[in-house]
Scaffold this active site. Structure first.
Site, PDB file in Angstrom:
ATOM      1  CG  ASP A  42      63.844  -0.090  21.867  1.00 20.20           C
ATOM      2  OD1 ASP A  42      63.533  -1.243  22.226  1.00 20.20           O
ATOM      3  OD2 ASP A  42      65.000   0.344  21.943  1.00 20.20           O
ATOM      4  CE1 TYR A  90      50.829   0.833  32.802  1.00 14.78           C
ATOM      5  CE2 TYR A  90      48.671   1.854  32.820  1.00 14.78           C
ATOM      6  CZ  TYR A  90      49.887   1.637  32.210  1.00 14.78           C
ATOM      7  OH  TYR A  90      50.157   2.233  31.001  1.00 14.78           O
ATOM      8  CG  ASP A 107      48.293   2.491  28.148  1.00 13.96           C
ATOM      9  OD1 ASP A 107      47.432   2.741  27.299  1.00 13.96           O
ATOM     10  OD2 ASP A 107      48.415   3.134  29.204  1.00 13.96           O
ATOM     11  CE  LYS A 149      64.930  -0.957  26.297  1.00 16.19           C
ATOM     12  NZ  LYS A 149      65.286  -0.539  24.923  1.00 16.19           N
TER      13      LYS A 149
END
Ligand code: NAD
Length: 333
Positions: A204, A124, A228, A171
């Site tokens: 995930d 971001y 988010d 991740k």
């Protein structure tokens, strides 16, 4: 006179849902000294900055505020007043509690999670460029300091609120350097909180677990992008935007606000659901140590929903003010 707390009424549905919250707070006899501050479209119309310096200074000085949504002006180069507040006040922790409420049917009963999303780093930073005419790069920036403070905020919250477990969502199996730094930092900070269970999940797999084994999770801490996405997923699990509260917390200041925006199509119609802002306001009471008032208001809110009094987004026909009055009546007994 009670403790000073800043108030930004916002625009769109903002003023209506603020009125509803103030009505409920009055019925609960919450003793706060509201300091009203200006920001948003009204300031721009007067030729002033979206977030005037005096508003930023007051928020930093008072240290706590309730903020209604503000519309991002349309036009090239327009910045969001919400992003400006987060950046200028370094509100690095976005905190989103996700709880199923009595009276709101959900496929995920007994949901009770809190997401800590890092608010300042990751993808971001808007550092993007074309590396060649046909290849685009976006930089993912993760710092040790950024990871330390969001992980510490999550564990401090868990300790202060009797939460049993903090899960780091990442991740790091693919992004071994950036997410690896986040995960290693989380594991190091976790050692400072031996009474709280700490584990980690690949993002995930976490998404799947949230819809299959949601009761196993408690506090989740994660980077900006994953946070988010996860917080919207979780808001949907318990009834949607109208009931999703939040806070943006930094070292100088904590600002409590609903996840939703100013919902322009509903503005002025007395139809918006004030629940998300009300739950943000009760989070603020928790932050101020007013646990009894927080519990009383949340109990009255759930009792009202359980009686079937709901705004249109939840399938009911109550108006914003009528819903607030029903909660206020519950509180007055
Ligand atoms: P939004 O969240 O304002 O609204 C999307 C839709 O969700 C609405 O049209 C409405 O149908 C529903 N909704 C949202 N809140 C509701 C409520 N309390 N009760 C009932 N229904 C509700 O999102 P948007 O339309 O993308 O954004 C509108 C404006 O708000 C934009 O200018 C955006 O930049 C701004 N925004 C501000 C904030 C903030 O102040 N923190 C956050 C998000 C968006």
């Amino acid at each position: 006179m009670g403790r000073k707390v800043c108030l930004i009424r916002g625009d769109g549905i903002g003023p209506e849902i603020v009125d509803a919250v103030l009505r409920v707070f009055a019925a609960a006899r919450v003793d706060l000294d509201w300091v009203e501050l200006e920001a948003g479209l009204a300031c721009v119309e007067q030729g002033r900055p979206l977030v005037p310096e005096e508003t930023l200074a007051a928020l930093a000085e008072v240290g706590v505020g309730l903020k209604a949504p503000m519309t991002t002006p349309i036009g090239k180069g327009s910045v969001s007043p919400n992003v400006t507040l987060r950046k200028r006040l370094d509100l690095y922790a976005c905190v989103r509690p996700i709880r199923s409420l009595r009276g709101i049917p959900t496929l995920f009963p007994d949901t009770d999670l809190v997401i800590f999303r890092e608010n300042t780093e990751d993808l971001y930073g808007q550092v993007e460029y074309m590396a060649t005419p046909t290849v685009a790069y976006t930089l993912k920036i993760i710092s040790q300091t950024g990871c330390e403070r969001i992980c510490r905020a999550a564990f401090d919250y868990a300790r202060a609120n009797g939460r049993r477990k903090v899960t780091a969502v990442h991740k790091a199996n693919i992004m071994k350097i950036s997410d690896g730094l986040f995960l290693r930092t989380f594991q190091r900070i976790a050692e400072e909180y031996p009474e709280i269970e700490a584990n980690d999940m690949i993002v995930d797999a976490q998404c799947m677990h949230l819809v299959t084994r949601w009761r196993e999770y408690d506090v989740l801490v994660t980077e900006n992008l994953y946070g988010d996405i996860l917080s919207d997923l979780c808001a949907g699990m318990v009834g949607g935007l109208g009931v999703a509260p939040g806070a943006n917390i930094g070292t100088k200041c904590a600002i409590f606000e609903a996840v939703h925006g100013s919902a322009p199509p509903l503005a002025g119609l007395n139809k918006a659901n004030p629940t998300a802002l009300l739950l943000s306001a009760t989070m603020m009471l928790g932050h101020l140590g007013e646990m009894d008032k927080k519990a009383a208001i949340e109990g009255a809110l759930e009792a009202t929903l359980a009686r079937g009094i709901k705004t249109g987004d939840l399938g009911g026909d109550a108006s914003t003010s009528g819903f607030a009055d029903a909660i206020a009546s519950e509180l007055r007994g």
